[in-house]
Design a protein around this motif. Structure first.
Motif, PDB file in Angstrom:
ATOM      1  N   ASP A 298       0.814  -1.218   0.000  1.00  0.00           N
ATOM      2  CA  ASP A 298       0.000   0.000   0.000  1.00  0.00           C
ATOM      3  C   ASP A 298       0.848   1.268   0.000  1.00  0.00           C
ATOM      4  OD1 ASP A 298      -2.358  -1.650   0.338  1.00  0.00           O
ATOM      5  OD2 ASP A 298      -1.705  -1.903   2.420  1.00  0.00           O
ATOM      6  N   THR A 299       2.141   1.136  -0.243  1.00  0.00           N
ATOM      7  CA  THR A 299       3.066   2.264  -0.129  1.00  0.00           C
ATOM      8  C   THR A 299       3.801   2.470  -1.449  1.00  0.00           C
ATOM      9  OG1 THR A 299       3.398   1.752   2.222  1.00  0.00           O
ATOM     10  CG2 THR A 299       5.004   3.220   1.192  1.00  0.00           C
ATOM     11  N   ASN A 300       3.916   3.715  -1.876  1.00  0.00           N
ATOM     12  CA  ASN A 300       4.705   4.012  -3.068  1.00  0.00           C
ATOM     13  C   ASN A 300       6.162   3.619  -2.858  1.00  0.00           C
ATOM     14  OD1 ASN A 300       2.720   5.334  -4.773  1.00  0.00           O
ATOM     15  ND2 ASN A 300       2.791   7.043  -3.336  1.00  0.00           N
ATOM     16  N   ILE A 301       6.724   2.938  -3.825  1.00  0.00           N
ATOM     17  CA  ILE A 301       8.132   2.563  -3.786  1.00  0.00           C
ATOM     18  C   ILE A 301       8.875   3.379  -4.834  1.00  0.00           C
ATOM     19  CG2 ILE A 301       9.797   0.732  -4.280  1.00  0.00           C
ATOM     20  CD1 ILE A 301       7.758  -1.258  -3.179  1.00  0.00           C
ATOM     21  N   PHE A 302       9.932   4.052  -4.400  1.00  0.00           N
ATOM     22  CA  PHE A 302      10.859   4.708  -5.312  1.00  0.00           C
ATOM     23  C   PHE A 302      12.163   3.913  -5.305  1.00  0.00           C
ATOM     24  CE2 PHE A 302       7.935   8.089  -5.487  1.00  0.00           C
ATOM     25  CZ  PHE A 302       8.336   8.990  -6.467  1.00  0.00           C
ATOM     26  N   VAL A 303      12.719   3.708  -6.482  1.00  0.00           N
ATOM     27  CA  VAL A 303      13.986   2.992  -6.611  1.00  0.00           C
ATOM     28  C   VAL A 303      15.096   4.005  -6.814  1.00  0.00           C
ATOM     29  CG1 VAL A 303      15.258   1.228  -7.891  1.00  0.00           C
ATOM     30  CG2 VAL A 303      12.794   1.016  -7.591  1.00  0.00           C
ATOM     31  N   ASN A 304      16.226   3.762  -6.177  1.00  0.00           N
ATOM     32  CA  ASN A 304      17.355   4.681  -6.219  1.00  0.00           C
ATOM     33  C   ASN A 304      18.635   3.858  -6.373  1.00  0.00           C
ATOM     34  OD1 ASN A 304      18.672   7.233  -3.942  1.00  0.00           O
ATOM     35  ND2 ASN A 304      18.781   7.105  -6.135  1.00  0.00           N
ATOM     36  N   GLY A 305      19.599   4.403  -7.099  1.00  0.00           N
ATOM     37  CA  GLY A 305      20.896   3.747  -7.179  1.00  0.00           C
ATOM     38  C   GLY A 305      21.234   3.218  -8.553  1.00  0.00           C
ATOM     39  N   GLY A 306      21.865   4.050  -9.395  1.00  0.00           N
ATOM     40  CA  GLY A 306      22.357   3.608 -10.680  1.00  0.00           C
ATOM     41  C   GLY A 306      21.294   3.275 -11.702  1.00  0.00           C
ATOM     42  N   VAL A 307      20.122   3.864 -11.611  1.00  0.00           N
ATOM     43  CA  VAL A 307      19.043   3.580 -12.558  1.00  0.00           C
ATOM     44  C   VAL A 307      19.218   4.441 -13.811  1.00  0.00           C
ATOM     45  CG1 VAL A 307      16.551   3.455 -12.903  1.00  0.00           C
ATOM     46  CG2 VAL A 307      17.504   3.125 -10.614  1.00  0.00           C
ATOM     47  N   GLU A 308      19.141   3.818 -14.967  1.00  0.00           N
ATOM     48  CA  GLU A 308      19.195   4.535 -16.237  1.00  0.00           C
ATOM     49  C   GLU A 308      17.770   4.915 -16.657  1.00  0.00           C
ATOM     50  OE1 GLU A 308      21.872   5.488 -17.850  1.00  0.00           O
ATOM     51  OE2 GLU A 308      23.266   4.522 -16.453  1.00  0.00           O
ATOM     52  N   PRO A 309      17.616   5.980 -17.470  1.00  0.00           N
ATOM     53  CA  PRO A 309      16.264   6.417 -17.861  1.00  0.00           C
ATOM     54  C   PRO A 309      15.397   5.320 -18.465  1.00  0.00           C
ATOM     55  CG  PRO A 309      17.836   8.127 -18.397  1.00  0.00           C
ATOM     56  CD  PRO A 309      18.636   6.953 -17.915  1.00  0.00           C
ATOM     57  N   ALA A 310      15.944   4.517 -19.384  1.00  0.00           N
ATOM     58  CA  ALA A 310      15.136   3.464 -20.013  1.00  0.00           C
ATOM     59  C   ALA A 310      14.701   2.427 -18.986  1.00  0.00           C
ATOM     60  CB  ALA A 310      15.920   2.798 -21.135  1.00  0.00           C
ATOM     61  N   GLU A 311      15.593   2.115 -18.047  1.00  0.00           N
ATOM     62  CA  GLU A 311      15.234   1.168 -16.988  1.00  0.00           C
ATOM     63  C   GLU A 311      14.163   1.768 -16.080  1.00  0.00           C
ATOM     64  OE1 GLU A 311      17.264  -1.430 -13.357  1.00  0.00           O
ATOM     65  OE2 GLU A 311      18.314   0.312 -14.181  1.00  0.00           O
ATOM     66  N   ALA A 312      14.276   3.068 -15.807  1.00  0.00           N
ATOM     67  CA  ALA A 312      13.281   3.745 -14.977  1.00  0.00           C
ATOM     68  C   ALA A 312      11.895   3.636 -15.590  1.00  0.00           C
ATOM     69  CB  ALA A 312      13.667   5.213 -14.796  1.00  0.00           C
ATOM     70  N   GLU A 313      11.814   3.875 -16.894  1.00  0.00           N
ATOM     71  CA  GLU A 313      10.534   3.758 -17.593  1.00  0.00           C
ATOM     72  C   GLU A 313       9.971   2.356 -17.452  1.00  0.00           C
ATOM     73  OE1 GLU A 313       7.235   4.388 -20.214  1.00  0.00           O
ATOM     74  OE2 GLU A 313       8.482   5.764 -19.054  1.00  0.00           O
ATOM     75  N   GLU A 314      10.826   1.350 -17.601  1.00  0.00           N
ATOM     76  CA  GLU A 314      10.360  -0.031 -17.547  1.00  0.00           C
ATOM     77  C   GLU A 314       9.927  -0.406 -16.129  1.00  0.00           C
ATOM     78  OE1 GLU A 314       9.009  -3.635 -18.375  1.00  0.00           O
ATOM     79  OE2 GLU A 314       9.500  -2.042 -19.805  1.00  0.00           O
ATOM     80  N   LEU A 315      10.643   0.053 -15.109  1.00  0.00           N
ATOM     81  CA  LEU A 315      10.278  -0.246 -13.725  1.00  0.00           C
ATOM     82  C   LEU A 315       8.893   0.302 -13.394  1.00  0.00           C
ATOM     83  CD1 LEU A 315      13.663   0.469 -11.894  1.00  0.00           C
ATOM     84  CD2 LEU A 315      12.494  -1.737 -12.004  1.00  0.00           C
ATOM     85  N   VAL A 316       8.625   1.528 -13.846  1.00  0.00           N
ATOM     86  CA  VAL A 316       7.322   2.140 -13.573  1.00  0.00           C
ATOM     87  C   VAL A 316       6.244   1.487 -14.433  1.00  0.00           C
ATOM     88  CG1 VAL A 316       5.998   4.291 -13.631  1.00  0.00           C
ATOM     89  CG2 VAL A 316       8.371   4.314 -12.834  1.00  0.00           C
ATOM     90  N   ARG A 317       6.552   1.239 -15.700  1.00  0.00           N
ATOM     91  CA  ARG A 317       5.573   0.634 -16.602  1.00  0.00           C
ATOM     92  C   ARG A 317       5.163  -0.755 -16.104  1.00  0.00           C
ATOM     93  NH1 ARG A 317       4.743   1.671 -21.981  1.00  0.00           N
ATOM     94  NH2 ARG A 317       6.755   2.727 -22.143  1.00  0.00           N
ATOM     95  N   ALA A 318       6.133  -1.510 -15.563  1.00  0.00           N
ATOM     96  CA  ALA A 318       5.859  -2.867 -15.094  1.00  0.00           C
ATOM     97  C   ALA A 318       5.224  -2.908 -13.713  1.00  0.00           C
ATOM     98  CB  ALA A 318       7.156  -3.681 -15.087  1.00  0.00           C
ATOM     99  N   GLY A 319       5.065  -1.739 -13.101  1.00  0.00           N
ATOM    100  CA  GLY A 319       4.461  -1.688 -11.778  1.00  0.00           C
ATOM    101  C   GLY A 319       5.386  -2.098 -10.653  1.00  0.00           C
ATOM    102  N   LYS A 320       6.696  -2.156 -10.935  1.00  0.00           N
ATOM    103  CA  LYS A 320       7.656  -2.522  -9.895  1.00  0.00           C
ATOM    104  C   LYS A 320       8.043  -1.336  -9.026  1.00  0.00           C
ATOM    105  CE  LYS A 320       9.708  -6.457 -12.310  1.00  0.00           C
ATOM    106  NZ  LYS A 320      10.980  -7.076 -12.796  1.00  0.00           N
TER     107      LYS A 320
END
Length: 374
Positions: A298-320
């Motif tokens: 039930d909590t928003n998760i933000f990922v931090n640490g060496g994330v590239e823009p394309a990977e960021a898009e995929e993480l959010v798109r996949a709901g991770k």
């Protein structure tokens, strides 16, 4: 990058996109007071398209920080300095949280700020961290054996007062620094916390300090509270075996999920940032997203640490992840959010000599990076 640029409900706010600027220590304050060059720096980045900015690590009390010229939030001059920064961030269209920290055993009794504070170097237990150098103190000494904190509620009260001050300074929310091997992390980790009272020992007891601090922050900011954690650890001589790490941070995340805070920022393992002690890496590598997201339904998760823009898009798109914090790329790309949205190449070379305070000219490697033409 369409998913990255969708709005997100974050506590009481709605931010326009999922790109955040994470806390970045830059050592440009005037002693411990935010100044004009800092205002310029945050103004540039607020205009660069972030959904949310998190301030550099801001000290809740005067102490001998391992970072010279790190800003604080414990007195009125600091509140006024931060107010000028939050005002310009808001006028440039962004939101800003204040990351607050107590460094615990990662301080030194001979540092000018510690001497001025007139208190010992406190930590959960009287165990010195290995490694570390205070390069601005003659002889570049390392960490010392701290004094065991007699009453943790004193520091909890300091965290709460820091939140009160941050609210007065115009911050939109507060982020608790629970990573880096600093005070909150020291309580969580069994290698730095050997207490036998209700603040140490079991998983429930070692997580008590972090949870009580969060509850105090919620009393001030309501749901506009974030937590940054780094389960893989390694920095400043913290780290536990894998199963104990999962048990500790899994329990912490499960309890945090009940509190209704804005987000938890999960800092991924980075080998380059992992301390090497006695010839081996100190951290415990594992996938923080896969491991801890089940505890935070039930909590928003933000990922931090060496994330590239394309990977960021995929993480959010996949709901991770609900969003991604970028750190170092914001240094040389003051318009990082706009660059990503426009598909422009990032400026990657960063002068490591100016990452922290370079000396006389504070603008070097700080406010002299240029935005692109749009």
């Amino acid at each position: 990058m369409s998913t990255l640029f969708t709005p997100l409900k974050l506590g009481s706010l709605t931010i326009p996109n999922r790109i955040g600027m994470s806390a970045l220590t830059r050592n440009r304050s005037s002693a411990n007071v935010p100044n004009e060059i800092m205002r310029q720096y945050y103004a540039q980045r607020a205009a660069g398209g972030p959904g949310l900015i998190v301030s550099e690590g801001t000290l809740i009390t005067q102490q001998g920080s391992e970072w010279f010229n790190a800003p604080g939030i414990w007195n009125q001059a600091q509140v006024e300095g931060w107010k000028r920064i939050t005002d310009v961030v808001h006028s440039n269209g962004s939101k800003i949280y204040c990351q607050i920290a107590h460094l615990g055993r990662c301080t030194h009794p001979d540092a000018p700020e510690q001497i001025a504070a007139g208190v010992p170097v406190y930590a959960p237990s009287a165990i010195a961290a290995r490694g570390g150098k205070f390069r601005y103190i003659p002889g570049s000494p390392g960490y010392v054996t701290p004094t065991e904190l007699p009453d943790p509620t004193i520091i909890i009260a300091q965290f709460k007062q820091a939140a009160v001050n941050a609210k007065e300074a115009g911050f939109d929310g507060i982020e608790l620094h629970g990573a880096g091997g600093y005070m909150v992390h020291q309580f969580l980790d069994s290698s730095s916390n050997k207490r036998t009272d209700k603040w140490g020992g079991s998983v429930e007891n070692r997580t008590r300090f972090a949870l009580e601090v969060l509850k105090a922050l919620i009393e001030v900011f309501g749901p506009d509270v974030g937590l940054k954690i780094h389960p893989p650890a390694g920095q400043n001589d913290v780290g536990m075996p894998l199963q104990e790490t999962i048990d500790t941070f899994g329990y912490l995340c499960r309890e945090v999920n009940k509190l209704g805070i804005a987000y938890v920022a999960l800092l991924r393992y980075r080998e380059a940032a992992d301390a090497e002690i006695d010839g081996k890496k100190r951290g415990t590598p594992h996938d923080v997203i896969e491991t801890y997201s089940p505890f935070l339904p039930d909590t928003n998760i933000f990922v931090n640490g060496g994330v590239e823009p394309a990977e960021a898009e995929e993480l959010v798109r996949a709901g991770k992840a609900s969003g991604v914090f970028f750190g170092v790329p914001w240094i040389s790309n003051p318009d990082l959010g706009k660059r990503i949205r426009a598909g422009k190449a990032l400026i990657n070379p960063i002068d490591s000599k100016t990452f922290y305070n370079p000396g006389v000219d504070l603008s070097l490697g700080y406010t002299d990076y240029k935005a692109a033409e749009y």
